[in-house]
Scaffold this active site. Structure first.
Site, PDB file in Angstrom:
ATOM      1  N   GLY A 102       0.546  -6.820   3.642  1.00 14.25           N
ATOM      2  CA  GLY A 102      -0.286  -5.624   3.752  1.00 14.25           C
ATOM      3  C   GLY A 102      -1.675  -5.858   4.300  1.00 14.25           C
ATOM      4  O   GLY A 102      -2.219  -5.023   5.030  1.00 14.25           O
TER       5      GLY A 102
ATOM      6  N   ARG B 235      -5.798  -5.178  -6.356  1.00 19.62           N
ATOM      7  CA  ARG B 235      -5.438  -5.279  -4.933  1.00 19.62           C
ATOM      8  C   ARG B 235      -4.588  -4.080  -4.484  1.00 19.62           C
ATOM      9  O   ARG B 235      -3.627  -3.700  -5.130  1.00 19.62           O
ATOM     10  CB  ARG B 235      -4.673  -6.579  -4.699  1.00 19.62           C
ATOM     11  CG  ARG B 235      -4.265  -6.824  -3.249  1.00 19.62           C
ATOM     12  CD  ARG B 235      -2.874  -6.316  -2.954  1.00 19.62           C
ATOM     13  NE  ARG B 235      -2.416  -6.728  -1.620  1.00 19.62           N
ATOM     14  CZ  ARG B 235      -1.322  -6.250  -1.035  1.00 19.62           C
ATOM     15  NH1 ARG B 235      -0.603  -5.340  -1.640  1.00 19.62           N
ATOM     16  NH2 ARG B 235      -0.960  -6.666   0.154  1.00 19.62           N
ATOM     17  N   VAL B 236      -4.935  -3.519  -3.345  1.00 22.82           N
ATOM     18  CA  VAL B 236      -4.149  -2.446  -2.728  1.00 22.82           C
ATOM     19  C   VAL B 236      -3.805  -2.883  -1.308  1.00 22.82           C
ATOM     20  O   VAL B 236      -4.665  -3.408  -0.592  1.00 22.82           O
ATOM     21  CB  VAL B 236      -4.944  -1.122  -2.702  1.00 22.82           C
ATOM     22  CG1 VAL B 236      -4.162  -0.047  -1.968  1.00 22.82           C
ATOM     23  CG2 VAL B 236      -5.263  -0.667  -4.128  1.00 22.82           C
TER      24      VAL B 236
ATOM     25  N   THR C 125       9.134  -3.519   0.255  1.00 23.72           N
ATOM     26  CA  THR C 125       8.568  -2.169   0.272  1.00 23.72           C
ATOM     27  C   THR C 125       9.591  -1.216   0.871  1.00 23.72           C
ATOM     28  O   THR C 125      10.297  -1.583   1.803  1.00 23.72           O
ATOM     29  CB  THR C 125       7.290  -2.163   1.124  1.00 23.72           C
ATOM     30  OG1 THR C 125       6.273  -2.855   0.407  1.00 23.72           O
ATOM     31  CG2 THR C 125       6.808  -0.761   1.437  1.00 23.72           C
TER      32      THR C 125
ATOM     33  N   GLY D  75       5.447  -5.295   4.995  1.00 23.21           N
ATOM     34  CA  GLY D  75       5.001  -6.607   5.436  1.00 23.21           C
ATOM     35  C   GLY D  75       3.784  -7.042   4.655  1.00 23.21           C
ATOM     36  O   GLY D  75       3.466  -6.461   3.611  1.00 23.21           O
TER      37      GLY D  75
HETATM   38  N1  ASP Z   1       3.320  -4.044   2.484  1.00 21.66           N
HETATM   39  C1  ASP Z   1       3.371  -4.264   1.055  1.00 21.66           C
HETATM   40  C2  ASP Z   1       1.994  -4.579   0.561  1.00 21.66           C
HETATM   41  O1  ASP Z   1       1.312  -5.379   1.172  1.00 21.66           O
HETATM   42  C3  ASP Z   1       4.303  -5.337   0.640  1.00 21.66           C
HETATM   43  C4  ASP Z   1       5.717  -5.232   1.170  1.00 21.66           C
HETATM   44  O2  ASP Z   1       5.935  -4.702   2.263  1.00 21.66           O
HETATM   45  O3  ASP Z   1       6.655  -5.687   0.470  1.00 21.66           O
HETATM   46  O4  ASP Z   1       1.602  -4.086  -0.478  1.00 21.66           O
END
Ligand code: ASP
Length: 280
Positions: free
Chosen positions: A200, A175-176, A147, A198
């Site tokens: 999420g 999913r969000v 991310t 991270g």
């Molecule tokens: N935080 C993001 C999510 O859970 C994933 C990531 O940080 O790569 O959608």
């Protein structure tokens, strides 16, 4: 990372706002195939991409967020448009795409524009692990998170944050994660800005970005102490992992992570900069 630093720094050096700077930096990262946002976003369980993003401006506490996008080349810019050109904070899925239809400054792409070979391999590996997993629950946990996020402080002392993602490989059912949720993956107020990356689900449950800011505001913690407490203790205690970048109005840069590495960079008004991946 250097391209993103350059993009953000050019805005600030020209007297631009923190909001313009984080949008410029985030767009550079979204356009790079190396990060899990825009081109290079992870695949969902159907082999497609659904993108999430948010922006927040500290001194006004304005925020904009989008989730489940499928055709928006730069989700961060649509999140900003939601903030500036709609009465709402968060738009999702078909509605967010319909809002984009009303704007001629939002570039559209076919969903396959986001494809990259390395993300397809990650999906295949995740689905093979899932098939091997007897209870079929699926393992979303990733070793590396990609991310993207940017936090900036401008010459007028204004702070802004932007965060953008493809979410987690093999995600399903709409999913969000934390990225488009103000207070979880993104926060900015008059004291500091925070952007998280991270797992999420855990970042949502820990309200990571807001918890860091609240520790600064209510307890008078330094930004470093606040971020370390949340990223190194609160999140892993629940079983999650990830990291955050943060910046306060004194210009203190904080980058805390409990993973083996976090791709990160920083740049100061005089152009001095750094980038790092591991703990060096
Ligand atoms: N935080 C993001 C999510 O859970 C994933 C990531 O940080 O790569 O959608």
């Amino acid at each position: 990372l250097d391209a993103a630093l350059d993009a953000g720094h050019a805005v600030l050096a020209g007297g631009g706002s923190a909001l313009d700077a984080v949008e410029a930096a985030a767009r550079a990262l979204e356009d790079s195939p190396r990060f899990n946002a825009g081109h290079g976003a992870v695949f969902d369980a159907e082999g497609r991409h659904e993108l999430d993003a948010s922006v927040m401006e500290g001194h006004t506490r304005r925020a904009g967020a989008v989730a489940g996008l499928t055709t928006i080349r730069n989700p961060v810019s649509l999140a900003r448009a939601v903030m500036e050109h709609s009465p709402h904070v968060m738009l999702i899925g078909a509605g967010a795409e319909a809002f984009a239809d009303t704007r001629d400054d939002i570039e559209r792409v076919p969903n396959a524009y986001f494809d990259t070979d390395h993300r397809r391999r990650e999906l295949e590996q995740a689905q093979a692990r899932e098939r091997a997993d007897a209870d079929g629950a699926g393992d979303l946990k990733g070793k590396y998170f990609g991310t993207i996020g940017a936090v900036a402080l401008d010459a007028e002392g204004r702070i802004a944050t932007a965060t953008s993602t493809g979410g987690m490989t093999n995600k399903r059912w709409g999913r969000v994660g934390d990225t488009p949720l103000v207070g979880a993956g993104t926060w900015a107020d008059e004291r500091c800005g925070i952007s998280g990356t991270g797992w999420g689900e855990f970042f949502i449950r820990c309200a990571v970005a807001h918890d860091i800011a609240a520790r600064v505001e209510y307890r008078g913690d330094t930004l470093q102490a606040a971020a370390d407490e949340v990223i190194l203790r609160t999140v892993p205690e629940l079983g999650g992992d990830g990291g955050a970048i943060a910046l306060d109005r004194e210009g203190n840069v904080v980058m805390s992570f409990n993973t083996s590495g976090m791709y990160r960079g920083w740049i100061r008004p005089d152009g001095t900069r750094g980038t790092a991946i591991f703990r060096e």
